[in-house]
Write an enzyme that holds these catalytic residues in place. Structure first.
Site, PDB file in Angstrom:
ATOM      1  N   LYS A   1       5.372   2.639   8.166  1.00 52.90           N
ATOM      2  CA  LYS A   1       4.144   3.330   8.598  1.00 52.90           C
ATOM      3  C   LYS A   1       3.049   2.315   8.917  1.00 52.90           C
ATOM      4  CE  LYS A   1       4.892   7.380   5.661  1.00 52.90           C
ATOM      5  NZ  LYS A   1       4.302   8.411   4.803  1.00 52.90           N
TER       6      LYS A   1
ATOM      7  N   LYS B   1       0.847  -1.194   0.000  1.00 54.38           N
ATOM      8  CA  LYS B   1       0.000   0.000   0.000  1.00 54.38           C
ATOM      9  C   LYS B   1       0.875   1.233   0.000  1.00 54.38           C
ATOM     10  CE  LYS B   1      -3.917   2.260   0.919  1.00 54.38           C
ATOM     11  NZ  LYS B   1      -3.615   3.085  -0.263  1.00 54.38           N
TER      12      LYS B   1
ATOM     13  N   LYS C   1       5.024   1.858  -3.244  1.00 52.54           N
ATOM     14  CA  LYS C   1       5.069   3.266  -3.649  1.00 52.54           C
ATOM     15  C   LYS C   1       5.232   3.357  -5.144  1.00 52.54           C
ATOM     16  CE  LYS C   1       5.218   7.402  -1.715  1.00 52.54           C
ATOM     17  NZ  LYS C   1       4.616   7.709  -0.405  1.00 52.54           N
TER      18      LYS C   1
ATOM     19  N   ASN D   1      -0.808  19.862   0.659  1.00 50.27           N
ATOM     20  CA  ASN D   1      -1.928  19.204   1.345  1.00 50.27           C
ATOM     21  C   ASN D   1      -1.697  19.155   2.854  1.00 50.27           C
ATOM     22  OD1 ASN D   1      -2.897  16.461   2.594  1.00 50.27           O
ATOM     23  ND2 ASN D   1      -4.395  16.969   1.045  1.00 50.27           N
TER      24      ASN D   1
ATOM     25  N   SER E   1      -6.545   5.969   4.642  1.00 45.29           N
ATOM     26  CA  SER E   1      -6.647   5.172   3.419  1.00 45.29           C
ATOM     27  C   SER E   1      -7.088   3.748   3.761  1.00 45.29           C
ATOM     28  CB  SER E   1      -5.295   5.102   2.698  1.00 45.29           C
ATOM     29  OG  SER E   1      -5.154   6.179   1.807  1.00 45.29           O
TER      30      SER E   1
ATOM     31  N   THR F   1      -3.609  13.443   6.644  1.00 43.16           N
ATOM     32  CA  THR F   1      -2.187  13.589   6.964  1.00 43.16           C
ATOM     33  C   THR F   1      -2.013  14.717   7.975  1.00 43.16           C
ATOM     34  OG1 THR F   1      -1.693  12.849   4.738  1.00 43.16           O
ATOM     35  CG2 THR F   1       0.123  13.810   5.963  1.00 43.16           C
TER      36      THR F   1
HETATM   37  N1  GLU Z   1       1.183   8.988   0.152  1.00 41.49           N
HETATM   38  C1  GLU Z   1       0.809   8.883   1.525  1.00 41.49           C
HETATM   39  C2  GLU Z   1       1.981   8.400   2.353  1.00 41.49           C
HETATM   40  O1  GLU Z   1       3.105   8.525   1.957  1.00 41.49           O
HETATM   41  C3  GLU Z   1      -0.438   8.056   1.702  1.00 41.49           C
HETATM   42  C4  GLU Z   1      -0.340   6.648   1.247  1.00 41.49           C
HETATM   43  C5  GLU Z   1      -1.681   5.923   1.282  1.00 41.49           C
HETATM   44  O2  GLU Z   1      -2.666   6.554   1.613  1.00 41.49           O
HETATM   45  O3  GLU Z   1      -1.695   4.739   0.962  1.00 41.49           O
HETATM   46  O4  GLU Z   1       1.826   7.968   3.459  1.00 41.49           O
END
Ligand code: GLU
Length: 414
Positions: free
Chosen positions: A94, A70, A106, A221, A348, A190
């Site tokens: 994370k 993810k 990613k 954002n 998410s 975020t």
């Molecule tokens: N791009 C965001 C991050 O780096 C969100 C990733 C997501 O929602 O899967 O955490």
């Protein structure tokens, strides 16, 4: 390039240190030091002037032992393989920190959406989904927004994916508009997560948020919503910046006015004459500093000049490892990126759960769940740092890597 390599190798170094502290063998590090899979795709796009431009895109899948991978997709001229790899590893961390049933992934496309028309961005987004459609999916790898991508881009992507699969597949991607199965609270998630971390860190340091002086680097954002949340909580936001420079007012900036004037890429300072540089901004006299822009901002060059007693990393990788040590030695409480910026992927996850169950929650429900998850994650990392005598970054890596390492072990991979 050297900086990106540094980002990737320093991520590897901390993962190695974390695994060693946790008592894992060298083999576990061999498994986790790189993504399991890394895809490079070439995407031809018909431009508005009739010409065809071929873009390069990537998707990295770090490890899927604990669940599907993810993570977001960024559109940026400086996207490169090393960066995407490092970012996918951070997503594993994370997910581990917040205890989500995922591994890290990613994606990125080398492009500058600021110079492209809406039509060109749409064709590029759809082309990317066609290029990676075989390797992503609701229970395989779930993309999301990241730098310079938003809910409209997610909407084009889910539409393309649903066409290819010939059924409605909202759980393929998160960060969608509400009417396409998005979640309440995702857009601000975020910044909400950063805000929760700021409140928890301030409690630890005995700082009252009311009247606290906050500096935020970046007005995208995360930075813009955060400025609003801090302002509403009674803090004085005395500095903000964008890619072109910073604004400073020791009495507190008029955040509502600035939010009203910013463009969709977070540009605001070009409207003003008395700007300061981003470097000056970072060194302003303040209580809480939030780098919410790009990587490698606090380095051994300026770490000694940082006046804040709390640094909360809303961006990915804003502080180098050398600077992390300098700040820790100086007694600055650093809330590392993999914790502070985990609010986005947490909501998410809630979006994906709602898509899978077909039953949707209110914004209050989402925010309450996010609050519970992040306070728990913060406490866990703070405790680990105290009891193991390590800095907050290493503690976050220790907490973050454990889930994927354990899952890999149970699966018999190591
Ligand atoms: N791009 C965001 C991050 O780096 C969100 C990733 C997501 O929602 O899967 O955490």
């Amino acid at each position: 390039m050297a900086e990106n390599l540094n980002l990737f190798t320093s991520t590897q170094n901390v993962i190695k240190e974390a695994l060693t502290k946790l008592g894992y063998t060298e083999e576990m590090y061999e498994l986790l030091k790189e993504p399991l899979r890394m895809f490079t795709v070439r995407i031809p796009v018909r431009m508005d002037d009739g010409s065809t431009k071929v873009f390069t895109g990537y998707r990295a899948q770090h490890n899927d032992a604990a669940g599907p991978t993810k993570g977001g997709v960024r559109f940026h001229p400086e996207v490169n393989e090393e960066e995407v790899k490092a970012l996918s590893m951070w997503m594993t961390l994370k997910a581990g920190i917040v205890d989500l049933p995922y591994g890290g992934g990613k994606g990125g496309i080398v492009c500058d959406p600021r110079q492209m028309s809406m039509g060109e961005v749409e064709r590029l987004s759809r082309g990317y989904v066609r290029a990676i459609s075989q390797i992503v999916g609701p229970s395989k790898d779930i993309p999301a927004p990241d730098v310079y991508t938003n809910s409209q881009i997610m909407a084009w992507m889910v539409d393309e994916y649903s066409h290819i699969r010939e059924f409605d597949s909202p759980a393929f991607i998160t960060g969608k508009p509400l009417v396409l199965g998005g979640s309440h609270g995702r857009e601000k998630a975020t910044a909400q997560g950063v805000t929760i971390c700021i409140h928890e860190a301030a409690k630890k340091r005995g700082i009252d948020i009311k009247g606290a002086r906050v500096v935020i680097q970046g007005f995208g954002n995360a930075g813009s919503f955060l400025a609003k949340f801090m302002h509403d909580a009674g803090a004085k936001v005395i500095g903000i910046s964008d890619a072109y420079g910073g604004l400073h007012d020791p009495e507190g900036l008029d955040i509502d006015y600035l939010l009203d004037r910013r463009d969709s890429f977070g540009t605001i300072t070009t409207l003003f004459e008395n700007t300061i540089t981003n470097q000056e901004l970072l060194e302003l006299d303040c209580d809480i500093l939030v780098p919410a822009a790009i990587s490698n901002q606090i380095t051994e060059e300026n770490a000694d000049n940082i006046k804040a007693s709390i640094v909360v990393e809303a961006a990915n990788g804003p502080t180098t490892l050398e600077a992390t040590k300098i700040l820790a030695d100086r007694g600055v409480l650093l809330v590392p990126d993999v914790l502070a910026s985990s609010g986005g992927v947490t909501v998410s996850y809630f979006e994906w759960v709602q898509n899978n169950q077909g039953y949707y929650w209110t914004e209050e429900e989402v925010n309450a769940k996010l609050h519970t998850a992040l306070v728990k994650a913060f406490d866990n990392i703070y405790e680990t740092a105290q009891t193991r005598g390590v800095n907050m970054r290493l503690a976050a890596y220790m907490v973050g890597v454990r889930k994927t390492a354990e899952a890999s072990k149970f699966r018999g991979w190591v």
